[in-house]
Design a protein around this motif. Structure first.
Motif, PDB file in Angstrom:
ATOM      1  N   ALA A 263      -2.614  -1.316  -7.214  1.00 47.79           N
ATOM      2  CA  ALA A 263      -3.290  -1.513  -8.492  1.00 47.79           C
ATOM      3  C   ALA A 263      -4.139  -0.297  -8.859  1.00 47.79           C
ATOM      4  O   ALA A 263      -4.203   0.104 -10.034  1.00 47.79           O
ATOM      5  N   ALA A 264      -4.793   0.308  -7.868  1.00 45.19           N
ATOM      6  CA  ALA A 264      -5.638   1.478  -8.122  1.00 45.19           C
ATOM      7  C   ALA A 264      -4.815   2.671  -8.590  1.00 45.19           C
ATOM      8  O   ALA A 264      -5.288   3.492  -9.390  1.00 45.19           O
ATOM      9  N   ALA A 265      -3.585   2.769  -8.094  1.00 44.84           N
ATOM     10  CA  ALA A 265      -2.726   3.900  -8.457  1.00 44.84           C
ATOM     11  C   ALA A 265      -1.918   3.664  -9.727  1.00 44.84           C
ATOM     12  O   ALA A 265      -1.316   4.595 -10.261  1.00 44.84           O
ATOM     13  N   TRP A 266      -1.912   2.432 -10.223  1.00 46.78           N
ATOM     14  CA  TRP A 266      -1.030   2.081 -11.344  1.00 46.78           C
ATOM     15  C   TRP A 266      -1.416   2.826 -12.608  1.00 46.78           C
ATOM     16  O   TRP A 266      -2.603   3.001 -12.905  1.00 46.78           O
ATOM     17  N   THR A 267      -0.420   3.262 -13.365  1.00 44.61           N
ATOM     18  CA  THR A 267      -0.662   4.056 -14.574  1.00 44.61           C
ATOM     19  C   THR A 267      -0.504   3.258 -15.865  1.00 44.61           C
ATOM     20  O   THR A 267      -0.725   3.796 -16.952  1.00 44.61           O
ATOM     21  N   GLY A 268      -0.125   2.001 -15.754  1.00 47.20           N
ATOM     22  CA  GLY A 268       0.021   1.147 -16.926  1.00 47.20           C
ATOM     23  C   GLY A 268      -0.986   0.009 -16.900  1.00 47.20           C
ATOM     24  O   GLY A 268      -2.012   0.078 -16.229  1.00 47.20           O
ATOM     25  N   ALA A 269      -0.685  -1.063 -17.614  1.00 50.24           N
ATOM     26  CA  ALA A 269      -1.570  -2.230 -17.660  1.00 50.24           C
ATOM     27  C   ALA A 269      -1.571  -2.952 -16.318  1.00 50.24           C
ATOM     28  O   ALA A 269      -0.539  -3.055 -15.655  1.00 50.24           O
TER      29      ALA A 269
ATOM     30  N   VAL B 251       4.180   5.320  -7.672  1.00 47.86           N
ATOM     31  CA  VAL B 251       3.989   4.813  -9.038  1.00 47.86           C
ATOM     32  C   VAL B 251       4.383   5.884 -10.058  1.00 47.86           C
ATOM     33  O   VAL B 251       3.900   7.018  -9.992  1.00 47.86           O
ATOM     34  N   PRO B 252       5.263   5.557 -11.009  1.00 48.80           N
ATOM     35  CA  PRO B 252       5.680   6.546 -12.013  1.00 48.80           C
ATOM     36  C   PRO B 252       4.548   6.874 -12.983  1.00 48.80           C
ATOM     37  O   PRO B 252       3.582   6.117 -13.127  1.00 48.80           O
ATOM     38  N   ASP B 253       4.673   8.002 -13.677  1.00 47.16           N
ATOM     39  CA  ASP B 253       3.628   8.443 -14.605  1.00 47.16           C
ATOM     40  C   ASP B 253       3.433   7.483 -15.767  1.00 47.16           C
ATOM     41  O   ASP B 253       2.319   7.319 -16.253  1.00 47.16           O
ATOM     42  N   HIS B 254       4.496   6.891 -16.223  1.00 44.70           N
ATOM     43  CA  HIS B 254       4.399   5.988 -17.371  1.00 44.70           C
ATOM     44  C   HIS B 254       4.915   4.614 -16.958  1.00 44.70           C
ATOM     45  O   HIS B 254       5.982   4.170 -17.380  1.00 44.70           O
TER      46      HIS B 254
ATOM     47  N   ASP C 183       0.815  -1.224   0.000  1.00 45.21           N
ATOM     48  CA  ASP C 183       0.000   0.000   0.000  1.00 45.21           C
ATOM     49  C   ASP C 183       0.842   1.265   0.000  1.00 45.21           C
ATOM     50  O   ASP C 183       0.507   2.249  -0.670  1.00 45.21           O
ATOM     51  N   THR C 184       1.939   1.271   0.751  1.00 45.26           N
ATOM     52  CA  THR C 184       2.762   2.475   0.851  1.00 45.26           C
ATOM     53  C   THR C 184       3.484   2.799  -0.456  1.00 45.26           C
ATOM     54  O   THR C 184       3.977   3.910  -0.636  1.00 45.26           O
ATOM     55  N   LEU C 185       3.538   1.822  -1.374  1.00 45.22           N
ATOM     56  CA  LEU C 185       4.199   2.057  -2.662  1.00 45.22           C
ATOM     57  C   LEU C 185       3.292   2.783  -3.651  1.00 45.22           C
ATOM     58  O   LEU C 185       3.769   3.257  -4.689  1.00 45.22           O
ATOM     59  N   ALA C 186       1.999   2.877  -3.345  1.00 48.46           N
ATOM     60  CA  ALA C 186       1.053   3.465  -4.290  1.00 48.46           C
ATOM     61  C   ALA C 186       1.427   4.897  -4.656  1.00 48.46           C
ATOM     62  O   ALA C 186       1.241   5.324  -5.808  1.00 48.46           O
TER      63      ALA C 186
END
Length: 273
Positions: A226-232, A206-209, A200-203
């Protein structure tokens, strides 16, 4: 004509398992009206007795979850090379001649779940965690990763384990301390194998791309990462469904299990929780 029409998932704890939902949906779609699939609370101590009590004329197969994936191996007549590669069996099939054969559908299930999202080859990858699922993730990466895999772990003992699995599976593994886990998020493929809440603390990192994230959890979903992820994003339900598809095909002899119907049933069950 074979009378085998029973299957089940075993483990401890087991009440949370979605396997009955998925397998029963497959049976309904395939028109296997007489087939049943149940769940049984079975620990390592009870496993030999449970297997001994099964009527081979009725039983087609078993799905296994923790803590039985390694405990079952000495009780079988043989295991596949895939299962042997990680010393873990999640599928037992009963043959016409009375043998019990073990396989591991988690590994090809991971590969299939990634391929469904267009991820068939990656130049490198990162794994968050170092438990039993991480070894299966390494085995899956052995099939699709061309370069190094970095595993982010919490102890030197876990690091040593991952390096051992890398050597065994023919994967170049580098280990790093969990304190550096944010660096993993820049890999082309990140596989998170940790328990709920661990990432959770890694959310916020998450990089932009971002590349692709495969988070093996399915409840609660989505995870914060997963909610914060910007890719697939590939989720735990994807893995669960794809490995169950392979189990259904092995246990019933069906040429093709109904992936869409099984996924829909799983989604509905999770939405109702």
């Amino acid at each position: 004509m074979t009378l085998r029409h029973r299957a089940a998932v075993l483990g401890s704890p087991i009440a949370h398992s979605l396997s009955p939902v998925l397998h029963r949906a497959a049976y309904a779609e395939l028109g296997l009206a007489g087939w049943t699939y149940d769940r049984h609370e079975v620990d390592e101590a009870a496993l030999p007795g449970f297997l001994a009590g099964l009527d081979a004329a009725e039983w087609a197969g078993l799905s296994l979850t923790m803590p039985l994936k390694r405990a079952v191996i000495p009780l079988l007549d043989g295991i596949s090379s895939t299962a042997a590669s990680v010393e873990a069996v999640n599928t037992v099939v009963f043959t016409d001649d009375g043998r019990r054969l073990g396989d591991n559908t988690d590994i090809p299930g991971m590969v299939a779940a990634l391929a469904e999202r267009g991820i068939e080859r990656v130049p490198e990858a990162a794994i968050l965690g170092a438990g039993a699922t991480a070894s299966s993730a390494l085995a899956a990466l052995a099939r699709i990763c061309d370069g190094e895999v970095t595993a982010y772990v919490r102890s030197e003992a876990r690091a040593s384990e991952m390096r051992h699995w890398g050597e065994r599976l023919g994967v170049a593994v580098r280990t790093a301390d969990w304190s550096e886990a944010a660096k993993a998020l820049r890999a082309p493929l990140v596989i998170a194998t940790t328990p709920a809440g661990a990432t959770d603390t890694l959310a916020a990192e998450v990089p932009d791309h971002a590349g692709a994230l495969f988070d093996v959890l399915y409840h609660p979903w989505p995870t914060a990462l997963a909610a914060a992820w910007t890719g697939a994003v590939v989720g735990g339900l994807d893995l669960l469904v794809h490995q169950a598809v392979l189990q259904v095909e092995q246990m019933t002899g069906a040429e093709k299990a109904p992936l869409a119907a099984m996924r829909a049933a799983g989604e509905a069950a999770l939405a109702a929780r």
